[in-house]
Write an enzyme that holds these catalytic residues in place. Structure first.
Site, PDB file in Angstrom:
ATOM      1  CE  LYS A  59      -4.080  -2.238   1.762  1.00 24.50           C
ATOM      2  NZ  LYS A  59      -3.516  -3.614   1.787  1.00 24.50           N
TER       3      LYS A  59
HETATM    4  C1  LIG Z   1      -4.022  -4.657   1.092  1.00 20.39           C
HETATM    5  C2  LIG Z   1      -3.200  -5.865   0.927  1.00 20.39           C
HETATM    6  C3  LIG Z   1      -3.521  -6.872  -0.004  1.00 20.39           C
HETATM    7  C4  LIG Z   1      -4.758  -6.837  -0.871  1.00 20.39           C
HETATM    8  O1  LIG Z   1      -4.826  -5.740  -1.712  1.00 20.39           O
HETATM    9  P1  LIG Z   1      -6.062  -5.519  -2.700  1.00 20.39           P
HETATM   10  O2  LIG Z   1      -6.263  -4.058  -2.788  1.00 20.39           O
HETATM   11  O3  LIG Z   1      -7.191  -6.221  -2.069  1.00 20.39           O
HETATM   12  O4  LIG Z   1      -5.689  -6.087  -3.986  1.00 20.39           O
HETATM   13  C5  LIG Z   1      -2.673  -7.961  -0.124  1.00 20.39           C
HETATM   14  N1  LIG Z   1      -1.578  -8.085   0.659  1.00 20.39           N
HETATM   15  C6  LIG Z   1      -1.245  -7.157   1.568  1.00 20.39           C
HETATM   16  C7  LIG Z   1      -0.037  -7.375   2.415  1.00 20.39           C
HETATM   17  C8  LIG Z   1      -2.029  -6.011   1.738  1.00 20.39           C
HETATM   18  O5  LIG Z   1      -1.676  -5.083   2.665  1.00 20.39           O
END
Ligand SMILES: *Cc1c(COP(=O)(O)O)cnc(C)c1O
Length: 499
Positions: free
Chosen positions: A139
């Protein structure tokens, strides 16, 4: 670029308005009016991550003008955009920003039935490390950029907002790091006291920025989330404190994620134009949607694979064409423990021919009944683009072990879900072409989920050097009752105390 809503009934907006709005007025999600083409791949090869980022994203940012062609207030000019991109990715611990490392060849299944990596004739697997930012999860790639873009637009407009959110761990820490010390943003993140991991809590409480507030509440993540929703629903309060959000439906987050599909493609494709497949651990459909956008812009992607944990609404949808809410079960990959995949709405809008009214009907049916189905024709279109698979916690642990044994690398449970699904699809003959490299997206650093990694392999992953003193840093936590009036009072106080 102009942006339209997936439900077809909100005003058409330029980039800076879409950035600040998040959700469209009609409840839809914004998408660009048309898909720009990528610059020629041969031209992008050999350029730095920030350079590729600007080249890929600029068409989405450009053209923020009024009917007479004059830049709108807050429009981001090219020079500022280049500076913002450079600053955002300088916070990563490597100049490559999102490096690619080899995982070896794929194919073959272990005697126990666990997926294993072997030396057989399957395609080469690669790991795309998206966790080299300040909070060790993917993120950061989007939020480090979005926090700075927010600040730029708000400052040009002479405005200030308060970002309010709830977190079970990952999103909140990435958002706080993205907003800390920004001039025109305060951020207040509610988290359930005692229910995040210690790393996650400390990433929120040790920032030392006067505009960033980590707030512990008694109760669960859902209690925190309900209070955030209630605060947004109080229109008078929302306007008084200029509430805002940076959630995963924000278009700018998707846009930022398109870039690493391009850079990793360039890193692994045998030559520009050759096909490459991607496997993406996803829950909200945010990350993999960006891969689909990259493909629409001309990136030669062969297969896009949705990898789910036991909360498999996406895998069921791509298999049956029916999207149905079920109870969320906790897993060792908690950032994918979601019930509804909000970003899927953007893909549906595209595959049903950009018909906003039809999307609005589908989403209304889904909200009313908790289930909705698409036509066999639409399902066929979806299956033409996407494959899918799911893995439970035990299989994810087996993947963590087999990757460690074979390569010495530790991977986190989210990343393991993707690798395991890739292995299964190689065995099933879906990703069988040995000449098509497969990129598995690594969405978190193993040290972000040390307990699950240790349980799987008996090794406790160490934090990277940049965070090695995390457990010695002073924490600042605010406490609050799980009650709307108390949260509102805290937000008012938080805004008043920023330096
Ligand atoms: C947020 C997150 C995801 C999933 O992301 P999406 O937006 O649902 O595709 C996967 N792995 C980690 C470590 C995350 O923080």
């Amino acid at each position: 670029m102009r942006y339209v809503s997936t439900r077809g009934a909100a005003p058409v907006l330029g980039f800076s308005d879409v950035l600040l709005a998040g959700l469209a007025d009609d409840g839809g999600l914004y998408l660009p009016e048309r898909w720009p083409e990528l610059p020629p791949l041969a031209e992008l090869a050999g350029r730095t991550y920030p350079e590729v980022a600007v080249a890929v994203m600029w068409p989405f940012v450009d053209g923020d003008v009024d009917d007479d062609g004059r830049p709108l207030s807050g429009a981001v000019d090219r020079e500022s955009f280049e500076r913002i991109v450079a600053e955002a990715y300088a916070t990563f611990d490597t100049p490559d920003v999102c490096p690619v490392v080899p995982l070896g060849g794929a194919g073959g299944t272990g005697a126990s039935g666990d997926a294993v990596l072997s030396e057989s004739a399957g395609p080469e697997l690669h790991l795309l490390e998206l966790f080299r930012g300040p909070t060790l999860a993917f993120k950061d790639v989007a939020l480090q950029l979005v926090g700075r873009l927010f600040d730029h637009v708000l400052s040009a407009r002479g405005e200030r907002v308060c970002v309010l959110g709830a977190t079970s761990g990952d999103t909140g820490s990435a958002a706080m790091h993205a907003c800390a010390d920004r001039e025109c943003v305060d951020i207040v993140i509610l988290f359930p006291d005692g229910r995040t991991s210690e790393v996650q809590r400390r990433q929120m409480t040790t920032l030392g920025a006067s505009n960033a507030h980590a707030v512990a509440l008694p109760g669960t993540f859902d209690d925190c989330q309900d209070l955030v929703k209630a605060a947004f629903a109080d229109v008078e309060f929302r306007d008084e404190v200029h509430l805002s959000a940076v959630n995963s439906i924000n278009w700018a987050r998707v846009m930022a994620q398109v870039v690493y599909y391009v850079t990793s493609y360039l890193a692994v494709a045998p030559e520009p134009g050759a096909p490459v497949s991607f496997v993406v651990p996803t829950g909200n459909f945010g990350n993999i949607l960006a891969g689909w956008v990259a493909k629409r812009m001309g990136l030669p992607i062969d297969r896009l694979v949705v990898a789910s944990n036991r909360n498999d609404i996406l895998t069921r949808f791509f298999t049956t064409g029916t999207m149905e809410v079920t109870e969320v079960v906790p897993t060792t990959s908690p950032s994918m423990d979601i019930q509804v995949s909000s970003n899927l709405e953007r893909l549906l809008f595209e595959v049903i021919g950009r018909d906003g009214a039809a999307v609005a009907d589908l989403m209304a049916a889904f909200r009313a009944d908790g289930t909705v189905s698409v036509s066999t024709e639409v399902l066929g279109l979806l299956q033409g683009e996407f494959d899918c698979g799911r893995l439970d916690d035990e299989s994810a642990a087996a993947v963590i072990r087999s990757v460690q044994q074979r390569t010495g690398l530790l991977v986190d449970p989210h990343t393991a879900i993707g690798i395991g699904v890739a292995e299964r699809l190689v065995d099933a003959g879906v990703l069988s072409d040995a000449s098509v490299p497969v990129v598995c997206l690594a969405t978190a650093h193993p040290a972000k989920f040390p307990d699950a990694v240790q349980a799987a392999v008996g090794i406790r992953p160490a934090l990277p050097d940049s965070l090695s003193d995390l457990f010695e840093r002073d924490e600042r936590v605010e406490h609050c009752d799980a009650d709307l009036a108390a949260v509102q009072a805290l937000v008012r106080r938080a805004i008043a105390t920023t330096d």
